[in-house]
Design a protein around this motif. Structure first.
Motif, short mmCIF file in Angstrom:
data_model
loop_
_atom_site.label_atom_id
_atom_site.label_comp_id
_atom_site.label_asym_id
_atom_site.label_seq_id
_atom_site.Cartn_x
_atom_site.Cartn_y
_atom_site.Cartn_z
N PHE A 93 0.83 -1.19 0.20
CA PHE A 93 -0.03 -0.13 0.03
C PHE A 93 0.63 1.43 0.05
O PHE A 93 2.14 1.27 0.45
N ARG A 94 0.13 2.33 -0.38
CA ARG A 94 0.77 3.76 -0.44
C ARG A 94 0.96 4.27 0.85
O ARG A 94 0.04 4.19 1.62
N LEU A 95 2.21 4.77 1.14
CA LEU A 95 2.26 5.38 2.47
C LEU A 95 1.70 7.05 2.50
O LEU A 95 1.88 7.78 1.55
N LYS A 96 0.88 6.99 3.50
CA LYS A 96 0.29 8.30 3.69
C LYS A 96 1.32 9.42 3.82
O LYS A 96 2.24 9.16 4.73
N GLY A 97 1.26 10.55 3.30
CA GLY A 97 2.10 11.63 3.68
C GLY A 97 3.54 11.42 2.89
O GLY A 97 4.42 12.03 3.39
N GLY A 98 3.50 10.68 2.10
CA GLY A 98 4.73 10.34 1.35
C GLY A 98 6.04 9.58 2.13
O GLY A 98 5.67 8.67 2.95
N LYS A 99 7.20 9.79 2.23
CA LYS A 99 8.23 8.94 2.98
C LYS A 99 8.26 9.04 4.21
O LYS A 99 8.10 10.30 4.62
#
Length: 293
Positions: free
Chosen positions: A184-190
């Motif tokens: 899944f895509r990480l919220k808030g980027g890195k």
């Protein structure tokens, strides 16, 4: 005089175990990220780098024969546990899909390998492999992620399309797969704390992807960041029509599972299978597998 040719004993492909290489899983995840970023750029008109988290189990593949997809998925789960958690001491015949089929037939769960009940498949896992199981009726994303983080696979029924991905056929193409991971895509980027943690590793070719290390990173401990929306979550699966690993949107897999309503009337009327009137024992259900105690 030429030597006599030795006849090779025919081996059923369902009994041939091939382990899915890490490189195949990671390549699939990289392609997913590239496609996602490209589609987002088309949709929004600008490019924004996305960061992803992936957790998956090293897992085997088998190919089904006939209608025994559920039995073969169970066997893949047992292969995984046998390699990592336990040693099954029975003779070679015990480790053949045909032996599991014989048991399923004797229990009146199937006629040709078809399994239309999560409860029946769980019972076979306990009887044949002495695994621990839990059938969840009305599962959630949290149920799936927490179980995978323990390092355990999930037997998952769904309605498949022509390519054996998640489909919407009202249950007429009911199929089984084994869920072995998630992305899944990480919220808030890195997330710097995630990237710096010793529990995770960064992809060698794409630094925007973080993998959990194996063995599992958690024992019922929540992940150190919030889950993203459902359309940014993907499940990694092994289904027994192909040896290649699959990566599917969680939302599509969930909708496909909830679309298991009624079986194929053609197959039911043939009298060749044991098929229920409705697919109530598949819809909304998953089978969690645990190693034997």
């Amino acid at each position: 005089m030429l030597p006599l040719q030795q006849h090779k004993k025919k081996v059923n492909e369902e009994d041939v175990v091939c382990w899915v290489p890490d490189s195949q899983v990671r390549r699939r995840v990289r392609v997913l990220l590239e496609v996602f970023d490209s589609e987002e750029e088309k949709r929004t008109g600008y490019y924004e780098r996305s960061y992803w988290f992936c957790h998956y189990l090293p897992f085997p593949s088998r190919i089904q024969s006939g209608f025994n997809c559920g039995l073969v998925c169970l066997f893949m789960g047992a292969d995984y546990f046998n390699s990592k958690y336990m040693k099954i001491s029975q003779g070679p015949e015990h480790m053949k899909v045909g032996s599991l089929l014989d048991m399923a037939i004797s229990l009146n769960y199937t006629a040709q390998g078809e399994i239309f009940s999560a409860y029946d498949l769980a019972d076979l896992a306990e009887r044949f492999f002495h695994l621990e199981t839990k059938v969840i009726d009305g599962f959630s994303l949290e149920d799936i992620i927490n179980h995978l983080l323990l390092g355990f696979p999930i037997l998952f029924p769904y309605d498949c399309d022509q390519s054996y991905g998640p489909g919407m056929n009202g249950g007429k193409r009911a199929h089984w797969c084994t869920i072995t991971g998630f992305v899944f895509r990480l919220k808030g980027g890195k997330t710097s704390s995630l990237y710096d943690s010793g529990d995770f590793s960064v992809d060698e070719e794409n630094k925007n992807i973080v993998y959990s290390k194996i063995p599992p990173i958690s024992t019922l401990t929540p992940l150190p960041f919030p889950y993203p929306p459902d359309d940014h979550i993907y499940l990694i699966a092994q289904q027994p029509k192909f040896r290649n690993v699959m990566v599917w949107p969680y939302k599509s897999v969930l909708e496909s599972n909830l679309n298991l309503l009624n079986p194929s009337l053609e197959r039911k009327s043939s009298g060749k299978f044991i098929i229920p009137e409705t697919l109530d024992n598949l819809r909304g259900k998953i089978v969690l597998l645990f190693p034997c105690k």
